[in-house]
Design an enzyme around this catalytic site. Structure first.
Site, mmCIF file in Angstrom:
data_model
loop_
_atom_site.group_PDB
_atom_site.id
_atom_site.type_symbol
_atom_site.label_atom_id
_atom_site.label_comp_id
_atom_site.label_asym_id
_atom_site.label_seq_id
_atom_site.Cartn_x
_atom_site.Cartn_y
_atom_site.Cartn_z
ATOM 1 N NE ARG A 41 -3.972 0.438 1.753
ATOM 2 C CZ ARG A 41 -5.221 0.489 2.220
ATOM 3 N NH1 ARG A 41 -5.515 1.233 3.263
ATOM 4 N NH2 ARG A 41 -6.194 -0.202 1.656
ATOM 5 C CG HIS B 129 -8.473 0.182 -3.110
ATOM 6 N ND1 HIS B 129 -7.676 -0.883 -2.769
ATOM 7 C CD2 HIS B 129 -9.181 0.504 -1.977
ATOM 8 C CE1 HIS B 129 -7.878 -1.195 -1.500
ATOM 9 N NE2 HIS B 129 -8.779 -0.379 -1.003
ATOM 10 C CD GLN C 247 -13.003 -2.049 -1.032
ATOM 11 O OE1 GLN C 247 -12.279 -2.010 -0.057
ATOM 12 N NE2 GLN C 247 -14.238 -2.523 -0.982
ATOM 13 C CG ASP D 118 -13.621 6.368 -1.360
ATOM 14 O OD1 ASP D 118 -13.604 6.147 -0.139
ATOM 15 O OD2 ASP D 118 -12.594 6.303 -2.069
ATOM 16 C CB CYS E 160 -14.138 0.944 -0.298
ATOM 17 S SG CYS E 160 -13.377 2.571 -0.074
ATOM 18 N NE ARG F 88 -10.914 -5.453 -0.063
ATOM 19 C CZ ARG F 88 -9.985 -4.561 0.294
ATOM 20 N NH1 ARG F 88 -10.314 -3.540 1.050
ATOM 21 N NH2 ARG F 88 -8.739 -4.647 -0.145
HETATM 22 N N1 CP Z 1 -11.434 -0.304 2.080
HETATM 23 C C1 CP Z 1 -10.167 -0.372 2.530
HETATM 24 O O1 CP Z 1 -9.210 -0.537 1.758
HETATM 25 O O2 CP Z 1 -10.037 -0.226 3.860
HETATM 26 P P1 CP Z 1 -8.696 -0.080 4.676
HETATM 27 O O3 CP Z 1 -8.100 1.271 4.341
HETATM 28 O O4 CP Z 1 -9.091 -0.191 6.111
HETATM 29 O O5 CP Z 1 -7.741 -1.170 4.263
HETATM 30 N N1 NVA Z 2 -10.020 6.640 -1.565
HETATM 31 C C1 NVA Z 2 -9.675 6.183 -0.235
HETATM 32 C C2 NVA Z 2 -9.923 4.727 -0.104
HETATM 33 C C3 NVA Z 2 -9.619 4.178 1.273
HETATM 34 C C4 NVA Z 2 -9.800 2.689 1.370
HETATM 35 C C5 NVA Z 2 -8.227 6.520 0.062
HETATM 36 O O1 NVA Z 2 -7.376 6.337 -0.808
HETATM 37 O O2 NVA Z 2 -7.937 6.986 1.168
#
Ligand code: CP
Ligand code: NVA
Length: 299
Positions: free
Chosen positions: A100, A127, A130, A218, A258, A286
């Site tokens: 990440r 992502h 997800q 989101d 998400c 997930r």
């Molecule tokens: N939806 C998602 O990716 O959640 P987290 O940021 O908690 O991993």
């Molecule tokens: N768009 C959000 C998704 C979090 C799971 C971010 O990148 O923070």
């Protein structure tokens, strides 16, 4: 050949459908396999996570493997050791990298230097894990994904980009309503349209939501954009998913997010906790989808 999963478009159409069906099958069978026995996955997270981290850690265990979780804060990454050096070192110890991070180019650099599979656990641009899981969540209710009208309301962000990619492979109609200046990346849109994606872009949430089967939203400021929050709060006000907006969708419409969700911003408490919300099923899925992704990579 080493398989990496950096965007949904790393999959063919057939692979994408097969992955959703397989995740559904594993969910229903509660399947645990020996696929990763003796294998170790290293999770390198430069941003916070609850769902992605935990679902991958549990999924790897269900498949017989083990995980090591690492952040930039307590590793040498936080003291400027280059990612390309870290990738080569991890490749000597472990069997896969689940990452990440910020720019997609960092993942592409990892792929160049790592000799083990790399999975995108969220970047600024995409992502994919997800949204593959979200496709499973829709598929469970409506297996004919190509028949769906899906709405995206809010930021043209990493989630929106992965939904655009998913629309290209699964064939659902995707209508995105984003405030001016916060539209999805043109190159992402162009590539998906080139693959036949049925996309409509506008700045009118009512238009996007009209007759929709699923409404997605989101956060207004993603991780790394916290400093833009006040400005975004002013510009995104009309893009809140409320009961009034939802009344324009099909009566059977489901609301997706998400998570983590900001109640009172991108959606109301009543919508998040209401009968149309399927966010907890999304969160559960997930786990099942991570297993299908790992199976695609390692079998
Ligand atoms: N939806 C998602 O990716 O959640 P987290 O940021 O908690 O991993
Ligand atoms: N768009 C959000 C998704 C979090 C799971 C971010 O990148 O923070």
């Amino acid at each position: 050949m080493t398989k990496h999963f950096l965007t949904i478009l790393d999959l063919t159409r057939d692979e994408a459908f097969a992955m959703v069906r397989r995740a559904d099958e594993m969910k229903r069978a509660g399947q645990r396999l020996d696929l990763l026995r003796g294998k170790t996955m290293v999770l390198v997270f430069e941003k916070a996570s609850t769902r992605t981290r935990l679902s991958f850690e549990v999924a790897v265990r269900h498949l017989g493997g083990s995980t090591i979780f690492m952040t930039d804060r307590e590793s040498q990454l936080g003291r400027s050791e280059p990612l390309k050096d870290t990738a080569r070192v991890i490749s000597r110890y472990a069997d896969g990298l689940i990452v990440r991070t910020f720019g997609q180019e960092k993942l592409e650099e990892l792929v160049r230097y790592a000799s083990v599979p790399v999975v995108n656990a969220l970047s600024d641009q995409f992502h994919p894990c997800q949204v593959m899981s979200d496709c499973l969540t829709m598929y469970e209710r409506t297996p004919d994904l190509a028949s769906l009208k899906v709405a995206w309301v809010g930021d043209g962000n990493n989630m929106a980009h992965s939904f655009i990619n998913a629309a290209a492979l699964f064939g659902f109609e995707l209508r995105l309503a984003c405030p001016r200046g916060f539209e999805p990346d043109e190159a992402v849109v162009k590539r998906a349209k080139g693959l036949g994606a049925r996309l409509t872009l506008c700045d009118d949430p009512a238009l996007a939501v009209k007759d929709a089967d699923y409404v997605n939203t989101d956060v207004w400021a993603s991780m790394g954009q916290e400093h833009e929050f006040d400005d975004r709060l002013r510009k995104f006000g009309a893009f809140q998913v409320s009961e009034e907006l939802l009344a324009l969708a099909k009566p059977t419409c489901k609301v997706m997010h998400c998570l983590p969700a900001h109640r009172g911003e991108e959606l109301t408490e009543a919508v998040l906790e209401g009968p149309a919300s399927i966010v907890w099923d999304q969160a559960e899925n997930r786990l099942h989808m991570q297993k299908a992704i790992l199976e695609w990579i390692y079998s």
